[in-house]
Design a protein around this motif. Structure first.
Motif, PDB file in Angstrom:
ATOM      1  N   ASN A  76     -30.901 -26.374   5.969  1.00  0.00           N
ATOM      2  CA  ASN A  76     -30.928 -27.806   5.655  1.00  0.00           C
ATOM      3  C   ASN A  76     -30.825 -28.625   6.946  1.00  0.00           C
ATOM      4  O   ASN A  76     -31.544 -29.617   7.122  1.00  0.00           O
ATOM      5  N   ALA A  77     -29.954 -28.190   7.853  1.00  0.00           N
ATOM      6  CA  ALA A  77     -29.818 -28.879   9.147  1.00  0.00           C
ATOM      7  C   ALA A  77     -31.115 -28.773   9.949  1.00  0.00           C
ATOM      8  O   ALA A  77     -31.537 -29.745  10.592  1.00  0.00           O
ATOM      9  N   CYS A  80     -33.550 -31.283   8.596  1.00  0.00           N
ATOM     10  CA  CYS A  80     -33.175 -32.635   9.054  1.00  0.00           C
ATOM     11  C   CYS A  80     -33.568 -32.835  10.516  1.00  0.00           C
ATOM     12  O   CYS A  80     -34.132 -33.876  10.878  1.00  0.00           O
ATOM     13  N   ASP A  81     -33.262 -31.836  11.351  1.00  0.00           N
ATOM     14  CA  ASP A  81     -33.607 -31.933  12.777  1.00  0.00           C
ATOM     15  C   ASP A  81     -35.109 -32.119  12.958  1.00  0.00           C
ATOM     16  O   ASP A  81     -35.552 -32.933  13.768  1.00  0.00           O
ATOM     17  N   ILE A  83     -37.371 -33.323  10.830  1.00  0.00           N
ATOM     18  CA  ILE A  83     -37.846 -34.648  10.396  1.00  0.00           C
ATOM     19  C   ILE A  83     -37.463 -35.689  11.436  1.00  0.00           C
ATOM     20  O   ILE A  83     -38.263 -36.540  11.818  1.00  0.00           O
ATOM     21  N   GLN A  84     -36.224 -35.593  11.930  1.00  0.00           N
ATOM     22  CA  GLN A  84     -35.746 -36.569  12.924  1.00  0.00           C
ATOM     23  C   GLN A  84     -36.593 -36.496  14.208  1.00  0.00           C
ATOM     24  O   GLN A  84     -36.967 -37.518  14.782  1.00  0.00           O
ATOM     25  N   PRO A  90     -42.496 -36.372   7.172  1.00  0.00           N
ATOM     26  CA  PRO A  90     -41.704 -36.694   5.968  1.00  0.00           C
ATOM     27  C   PRO A  90     -42.535 -36.700   4.690  1.00  0.00           C
ATOM     28  O   PRO A  90     -41.992 -36.464   3.613  1.00  0.00           O
ATOM     29  N   LEU A  91     -43.842 -36.964   4.802  1.00  0.00           N
ATOM     30  CA  LEU A  91     -44.665 -37.010   3.589  1.00  0.00           C
ATOM     31  C   LEU A  91     -45.452 -35.718   3.365  1.00  0.00           C
ATOM     32  O   LEU A  91     -46.304 -35.661   2.488  1.00  0.00           O
ATOM     33  N   LEU A  96     -41.905 -32.819   0.568  1.00  0.00           N
ATOM     34  CA  LEU A  96     -41.608 -33.697  -0.569  1.00  0.00           C
ATOM     35  C   LEU A  96     -41.204 -32.881  -1.798  1.00  0.00           C
ATOM     36  O   LEU A  96     -40.253 -33.232  -2.501  1.00  0.00           O
ATOM     37  N   MET A  99     -37.633 -31.626  -1.365  1.00  0.00           N
ATOM     38  CA  MET A  99     -36.631 -32.686  -1.463  1.00  0.00           C
ATOM     39  C   MET A  99     -36.522 -33.189  -2.903  1.00  0.00           C
ATOM     40  O   MET A  99     -35.423 -33.486  -3.383  1.00  0.00           O
ATOM     41  N   LYS A 100     -37.661 -33.260  -3.585  1.00  0.00           N
ATOM     42  CA  LYS A 100     -37.653 -33.743  -4.970  1.00  0.00           C
ATOM     43  C   LYS A 100     -36.869 -32.790  -5.878  1.00  0.00           C
ATOM     44  O   LYS A 100     -36.008 -33.230  -6.657  1.00  0.00           O
ATOM     45  N   ILE A 103     -33.099 -33.120  -5.049  1.00  0.00           N
ATOM     46  CA  ILE A 103     -32.399 -34.338  -5.448  1.00  0.00           C
ATOM     47  C   ILE A 103     -32.284 -34.416  -6.972  1.00  0.00           C
ATOM     48  O   ILE A 103     -31.297 -34.936  -7.503  1.00  0.00           O
TER      49      ILE A 103
END
Lengths: 124, 325
Positions: A76-77, A80-81, A83-84, A90-91, A96, A99-100, A103
């Protein structure tokens, strides 16, 4: 090792005690906090029942998405790294989709009545 | 007689009366007190004041005199706001405060979005919100007003990203929203006066006539007109209502009302951009409030549980990211 009462059974008994015996004695801010406390216990109950499977599924998706092995927190980290840093878009449809799914599982634990959950699950 | 009662009685002639009756505290935020009272037993008034002893320490909060000046400036443009009757200095007996006329109506978001007594007026509310915003955004930025913060989309994102990074949380949807919004940040090409917190819950609505008064001006600043439009559409403020604008209305009506009242037309895509930024901002704020539980500053169950509301913002962001893809 523990067969009974199960953790969800214990939580249910505490919720019942609070709602039937304790809550009617409280007013104003304490009454509000009491409702929040019951919501917290209900979230814990859902997390005990649904959390492990949700995390396993998320870790499995992350392994496929990132093409490497590791536990949920590490992967997960890494997501995140990426995407950052701009190395993971991100798309990106696979991002997606992960993430969908994650969540939806999390809101089913945190706030299953939230209208945004219906919006997202009906929209697909 | 309490000190506040005495101080308000001294102020009564300035308000056009002689007696202060029924003084009572309505709500208690940490940064603002709200009191209700009546003038000569007939005119209902509201006092907003900084709690004694906190004046000018907070730094970031808008001074109440600025808030009151902005409400008066909005009134001049025809925006529905309460009439401001008096502004009190920080070193006056009342303290840093202002007095305004009480307005009749409802501010509880859930009732406005869902109760039966609002059913008839509800289809008109989004249009009225658009009209009110156009009038607020028409306040001239001409130096007659106190100095205010100015913030572009990129500056707003930087502010909240700093908070998010400082908390050490790793949440992919928040990362994706930051990335997406930074890559598409519109320039601050047409800065206007913003209300800054224009959303269901901060607007007084009457069940028969609709929008009665725009309240809660403490986040007023200068920025992109679509910021106010997007915030009233942010899903966290729909209170279970099904419609995008405050849970009660449609985008088209908000935009039509804005144009009808003389606002420069704003494309829906730009509203959706700021709506996404709104969900991201609220998600970071939920994380921040949870942090005050985690570090022991506020050990209440309320603060703990607000950390479980970040995921609500994330599922709203997810829907917007999916729509954008």
């Amino acid at each position: 090792m523990i067969t009974h009462p199960t953790a969800p059974e214990l939580i249910d008994s505490v919720i019942r005690f609070i709602e039937e015996r304790a809550a009617p004695q409280l007013k104003d801010r304490d009454a509000f906090l009491c409702r929040v406390a019951v919501n917290a216990l209900a979230a814990v109950r859902r997390e005990i029942e649904q959390g492990p499977a949700a995390e396993d599924a998320a870790a499995e998706r992350l392994r496929a998405l990132l093409g490497r092995d590791g536990d949920f927190a590490t992967l997960n980290a890494a997501l995140c790294d990426g995407i950052q840093a701009g190395t993971i878009a991100p798309l990106d449809p696979a991002v997606l989709a992960h993430m969908k799914a994650s969540i939806i599982d999390q809101v089913r634990i945190d706030q299953p009545q939230y209208s945004g959950l219906r919006t997202l699950t009906q929209g697909s | 007689m309490s000190d506040l009662q005495a101080a308000l009685t001294d102020l009564a002639p300035q308000l056009g009366g002689t007696r202060i009756e029924g003084l009572r505290r309505l709500s208690g935020g940490a940064s603002q007190e709200t009191w209700a009272f009546s003038l000569d037993g007939e005119r209902p008034l509201i006092l907003r004041r900084k709690p004694p002893g906190t004046a000018s320490v907070t730094g970031t909060a808008t001074p109440l005199a600025t808030e009151a000046a902005l409400i008066r400036a909005a009134a001049k443009q025809g925006a529905p706001v309460p009439e401001v009757l008096a502004i009190c200095d920080p070193d006056s007996d009342v303290g840093e405060a202002y007095v305004m006329a009480a307005v009749e109506g409802e501010t509880l978001g859930k009732r406005i979005a869902r109760d039966d007594n609002f059913a008839a007026i509800r289809p008109k509310l989004a249009f009225q919100c658009g009209e009110a915003l156009a009038r607020i955004h028409a306040i001239p930025l001409d130096g007659s007003l106190p100095p205010l913060n100015r913030s572009s989309a990129l500056e707003e994102l930087a502010k909240y990203e700093t908070v998010y990074r400082s908390l050490g949380a790793r949440r992919p949807i928040l990362e994706a929203a930051f990335r997406y919004l930074k890559d598409r940040a519109p320039p601050l090409d047409r800065p206007v006066m913003l209300h800054g917190d224009f959303r269901n819950g901060n607007i007084m609505f009457h069940p028969e006539t609709g929008l009665a008064a725009v309240l809660d001006w403490e986040l007023v600043h200068i920025g992109d007109p679509a910021e106010d439009m997007g915030w009233v559409c942010t899903a966290s403020w729909r209170f279970g209502g099904q419609k995008p604008v405050g849970g009660f209305g449609d985008y088209a009506d908000l935009l039509a009302g804005y144009e009808a009242a003389g606002g420069t037309p704003i494309p829906l895509e730009r509203v959706l951009y700021w709506q996404m930024l709104g969900s991201l901002k609220w998600g970071v704020m939920c994380e921040g409030m949870y942090a005050s539980f985690a570090n022991g500053t506020d050990p209440s169950v309320e603060r703990a549980m607000i950390g479980r509301r970040t995921s609500e913002c994330e599922i709203d962001l997810m829907a917007l990211l999916e729509r954008a893809a």
